[in-house]
Design a protein around this motif. Structure first.
Motif, mmCIF file in Angstrom:
data_model
loop_
_atom_site.group_PDB
_atom_site.id
_atom_site.type_symbol
_atom_site.label_atom_id
_atom_site.label_comp_id
_atom_site.label_asym_id
_atom_site.label_seq_id
_atom_site.Cartn_x
_atom_site.Cartn_y
_atom_site.Cartn_z
ATOM 1 N N ASP A 1 0.849 -1.186 0.000
ATOM 2 C CA ASP A 1 0.000 0.000 0.000
ATOM 3 C C ASP A 1 0.889 1.243 0.000
ATOM 4 O O ASP A 1 2.106 1.144 -0.165
ATOM 5 N N VAL A 2 0.273 2.389 0.224
ATOM 6 C CA VAL A 2 0.974 3.668 0.149
ATOM 7 C C VAL A 2 2.060 3.750 1.217
ATOM 8 O O VAL A 2 1.846 3.372 2.376
ATOM 9 N N ILE A 3 3.247 4.240 0.832
ATOM 10 C CA ILE A 3 4.304 4.558 1.791
ATOM 11 C C ILE A 3 4.056 5.981 2.278
ATOM 12 O O ILE A 3 4.170 6.938 1.517
ATOM 13 N N ARG A 4 3.737 6.110 3.555
ATOM 14 C CA ARG A 4 3.367 7.413 4.120
ATOM 15 C C ARG A 4 4.553 8.161 4.713
ATOM 16 O O ARG A 4 4.599 9.386 4.689
ATOM 17 N N CYS A 5 5.526 7.446 5.255
ATOM 18 C CA CYS A 5 6.636 8.106 5.941
ATOM 19 C C CYS A 5 7.901 7.281 5.762
ATOM 20 O O CYS A 5 7.855 6.064 5.552
ATOM 21 N N THR A 6 9.033 7.944 5.834
ATOM 22 C CA THR A 6 10.345 7.314 5.738
ATOM 23 C C THR A 6 11.255 7.927 6.793
ATOM 24 O O THR A 6 11.015 9.025 7.293
ATOM 25 N N ALA A 7 12.324 7.206 7.119
ATOM 26 C CA ALA A 7 13.320 7.698 8.067
ATOM 27 C C ALA A 7 14.647 7.047 7.740
ATOM 28 O O ALA A 7 14.701 5.916 7.234
ATOM 29 N N LEU A 8 15.731 7.760 8.030
ATOM 30 C CA LEU A 8 17.090 7.275 7.778
ATOM 31 C C LEU A 8 17.875 7.294 9.078
ATOM 32 O O LEU A 8 17.805 8.257 9.848
ATOM 33 N N TRP A 9 18.627 6.221 9.303
ATOM 34 C CA TRP A 9 19.564 6.157 10.428
ATOM 35 C C TRP A 9 20.965 6.052 9.840
ATOM 36 O O TRP A 9 21.298 5.090 9.161
ATOM 37 N N GLN A 10 21.768 7.076 10.081
ATOM 38 C CA GLN A 10 23.131 7.114 9.561
ATOM 39 C C GLN A 10 24.071 7.399 10.720
ATOM 40 O O GLN A 10 24.248 8.539 11.132
ATOM 41 N N GLN A 11 24.632 6.328 11.243
ATOM 42 C CA GLN A 11 25.486 6.442 12.407
ATOM 43 C C GLN A 11 26.853 6.963 11.999
ATOM 44 O O GLN A 11 27.355 6.688 10.897
ATOM 45 N N GLU A 12 27.486 7.710 12.900
ATOM 46 C CA GLU A 12 28.826 8.207 12.632
ATOM 47 C C GLU A 12 29.810 7.042 12.568
ATOM 48 O O GLU A 12 29.682 6.053 13.284
ATOM 49 N N LYS A 13 30.808 7.195 11.689
ATOM 50 C CA LYS A 13 31.778 6.135 11.485
ATOM 51 C C LYS A 13 32.654 5.963 12.719
ATOM 52 O O LYS A 13 33.143 6.930 13.295
ATOM 53 N N LYS A 14 32.859 4.710 13.113
ATOM 54 C CA LYS A 14 33.706 4.388 14.254
ATOM 55 C C LYS A 14 34.820 3.448 13.814
ATOM 56 O O LYS A 14 34.724 2.757 12.802
ATOM 57 N N LYS A 15 35.876 3.441 14.602
ATOM 58 C CA LYS A 15 36.992 2.555 14.300
ATOM 59 C C LYS A 15 36.594 1.115 14.597
ATOM 60 O O LYS A 15 35.949 0.811 15.598
ATOM 61 N N LYS A 16 37.030 0.223 13.748
ATOM 62 C CA LYS A 16 36.701 -1.187 13.915
ATOM 63 C C LYS A 16 37.521 -1.789 15.048
ATOM 64 O O LYS A 16 38.714 -1.532 15.185
ATOM 65 N N THR A 17 36.855 -2.611 15.853
ATOM 66 C CA THR A 17 37.509 -3.334 16.928
ATOM 67 C C THR A 17 37.297 -4.822 16.725
ATOM 68 O O THR A 17 36.523 -5.253 15.865
#
Length: 650
Positions: free
Chosen positions: A239-255
């Motif tokens: 059906d109709v897509i009414r809303c959207t949102a984005l989660w873009q986390q800040e880059k962190k160093k890999k452990t």
């Protein structure tokens, strides 16, 4: 006769559940009410009535809040209100999506009428009618800029992180990228004619996410030359897509830990809410990188498959790639109207929280596992339309006078009720704190990054703007800034001179007020400008306006769609001054345009036909005069040539 019945029958009114009134909702849910919370929102921002909390024991901590009621330019619903990033000015840009345009306020560099009206609303000495309950109403508040959408209805918008570009979704299925400063459309993306309800920017400023009535979320590349083919299509909703949102986390160093590796893997998520009662979580990590790299795995899979002539194998590979991006499908139980992400604190199992609003309930989710953490049943009587996190600063009961910042969840619905909830970022728990009600149904709510400004869009198209007043306890600094610093040059024109300063006074003339026709030309109202200048009966001014309209290519527009009353003065002027050498070159072109426009309706008006006959007679007389003059010039030239060739007799 039968024996009387011993059953106790109840009426239908007693069986029905008690209906919650606005007063019961305002007092709190489940018998809970936070007086400090109510005092904060009423005194600082004017959201609700502060009469209940204005006592001698509860002194006001903030001055009169700024309240402004912005009317719509035309009768249309305020689809969305939003704030842009704070750039150079003191106020962040503010946009209202209403009708076939997006109105921008607070973006003028030379002085904004919106900012002046906002500060005027907080001046109780000059404006005694404006208070928390009765905001200042400006009947004709012109926006600083307006972004056009080509006549299509604008449904959603989003500012880029630098504030220079604005993405607008329309009901014609177009995603327009517009320059806020120049008000021009840079690019237009469209794959069909279905309306686009929601639009979001990625953090890199190169990609946008759109969702609309076709139930497909698309990711577009700003630098792509294919304006009808998106980078990725996220399919799955029914059906109709009414809303959207984005989660873009800040880059962190890999452990080396498994938890950090899992958090690094899901640094970019897209969430879409639909009217099919579901929420889908998509992995959009490294979308552009995957599009640029050659997909060797997909090529090997296509070589193993039996690819038909119509490319069915390629389509199946693309379909599998799109389906693999869906991480979870969450069932809200009602049409989803709003979504928002929130950060988690000290909880490695839940790196982020997802809040969804649909119907009259709010649900808290773990978007990675798909688990519903909490379900909050609000006392909204109609559908919740907005859900957003807000900041609350400076508690009134803080005796240490330390600045404390906490987070709240604000929900608004079509019944006009605004509810404030507490939020625990560790457990995801919510609790009702304060409620109030507006007169109109609320369609959208927005706040800036500091939580000092709020905007409420309504069904009637009006926008209620709220801004906090200055703190009563904080005193302004009376120290003069050091000469040569930035603060020294920002003192303003009303700063008092210091001892030893040279005061330079200039005799400046008062700025001349524009004439009515010049003002109409400035506003691009060409027909009105022509009518105003004709009424002056000054042939020089009329000829100047006609020449200016010709340079602007608006002469045809100014002369079109006229009735007998408005066409008559123009024809009289043309027929009278067309023989004048100073105006002939301009009026000949005007006469041609008038004949082309109104030649087909000849015979419907006796006065107009008489003026056209008069114009024809004047032109005929002028042609006869020119012909006589040409004959006279020829005779003179012939006689002078003959006299020059005759030799004098000796």
């Amino acid at each position: 006769m039968g024996t009387p019945s011993t059953r106790n029958y109840k009426t239908t009114s007693t069986l029905q559940s008690k209906r919650h009134t606005v007063a019961s909702v305002t007092l709190g849910q489940d018998g809970f009410a936070d007086t400090n919370e109510a005092r904060y929102w009423t005194q600082k921002l004017g959201i609700g009535s502060s009469k209940k909390y204005d006592t001698s024991k509860n002194a006001k901590k903030y001055a009169h809040s700024r309240s402004l009621y912005i009317p719509p330019n035309r009768e249309a619903i305020a689809q969305q209100v939003l704030f842009g990033p704070l750039l150079t000015s003191k106020h962040p840009p503010f946009a209202v999506v209403c009708g076939p345009r997006v109105n921008l306020y607070g973006t003028s560099t030379t002085g904004s009428s919106f900012v002046r009206a906002l500060y005027q609303s907080g001046n109780t000495k000059t404006n005694s009618s404006s208070n928390e309950n009765n905001p200042l109403v400006i009947n004709e508040l012109e926006p600083d800029r307006s972004v056009q959408t080509g006549g299509n209805l604008a449904l959603g918008a989003s500012f880029r992180n630098d504030g220079r570009l604005l993405a607008v979704g329309t009901d014609a299925g177009e995603a327009r990228i517009c320059d806020v400063t120049m008000r021009s459309t840079i690019a237009t993306f469209s794959s069909n004619t279905m309306p686009i309800r929601s639009i979001e920017w990625f953090r890199n400023g190169q990609y946008i996410l759109t969702g609309g009535d076709d139930g497909i979320a698309r990711i577009w590349n700003l630098s792509s030359t294919q304006k009808t083919k998106p980078m990725i299509q996220l399919k799955g909703h029914g059906d109709v897509i009414r809303c959207t949102a984005l989660w873009q986390q800040e880059k962190k160093k890999k452990t080396a830990t498994a938890t950090s590796t899992q958090q690094q893997q899901w640094t970019e998520l897209a969430v879409t809410g639909s009217y099919d009662h579901t929420i889908r979580v998509w992995n959009v990590h490294n979308v552009g990188v995957e599009q640029q790299k050659p997909k060797q795995n997909n090529m090997s899979m296509m070589m193993m498959m039996d690819v038909d002539d119509d490319g069915s194998g390629k389509k199946e590979a693309e379909k599998e790639d799109e389906q693999s991006r869906c991480l979870a499908v969450l069932n809200h139980g009602a049409p989803v109207e709003a979504l928002c992400f929130l950060k988690s604190e000290n909880n490695p199992d839940v790196p982020m929280w997802l809040l969804s609003a649909g119907g009259t309930t709010i649900k808290v989710w773990n978007p990675l596992s798909g688990q519903c953490i909490a379900t909050v049943t609000t006392h909204h009587r109609k559908t919740i339309t907005s859900l957003l996190p807000v900041l609350r600063t400076n508690y009134e009961d803080d005796s240490t006078k330390m600045k404390t910042i906490s987070q709240r969840i604000l929900s608004a619905s079509l019944d006009g009720v605004i509810q404030i909830h507490s939020w625990d970022p560790k457990t995801g728990a919510m609790r009702h704190l304060y409620s109030t009600k507006l007169t109109d149904s609320i369609t959208s709510v927005a706040t800036d990054t500091t939580g000092d400004r709020f905007a409420f869009g309504t069904v009637s198209g009006h926008v209620l703007f709220k801004m906090k007043g200055p703190s009563v306890t904080d005193k302004k600094s009376t120290k003069v800034p050091k000469a040569g610093t930035y603060s020294f040059f920002q003192r303003g024109m009303n700063a008092d001179p210091n001892s030893g300063d040279y005061t330079v006074t200039t005799k400046t003339k008062k700025q001349r007020k524009l004439n009515k026709y010049n003002f109409a030309l400035k506003k691009f109202r060409y027909a009105e400008a022509l009518d105003e200048v004709i009424s002056t009966r000054n042939p020089k001014n009329i000829a100047g306006v006609l020449e200016e309209l010709g340079k602007r290519r608006g002469l045809t527009h100014a002369l079109s769609n006229r009735d007998e009353e408005t066409l008559e003065p123009i024809l009289r002027f043309v027929s009278r001054y067309i023989k004048k050498p100073d105006y002939t070159s301009i009026l000949v072109g005007v006469a041609h345009i008038l004949i082309d426009i109104y030649g087909d309706v000849a015979g419907e008006s006796d006065e107009v036909d008489g003026l056209f006959r008069k114009l024809k007679h004047q032109i005929k007389l002028e042609c006869m005069a020119q012909k006589s003059l040409m004959l006279l010039v020829g005779q003179i030239e012939a006689s002078m040539t003959g006299s020059a060739t005759v030799t004098p007799s000796l």
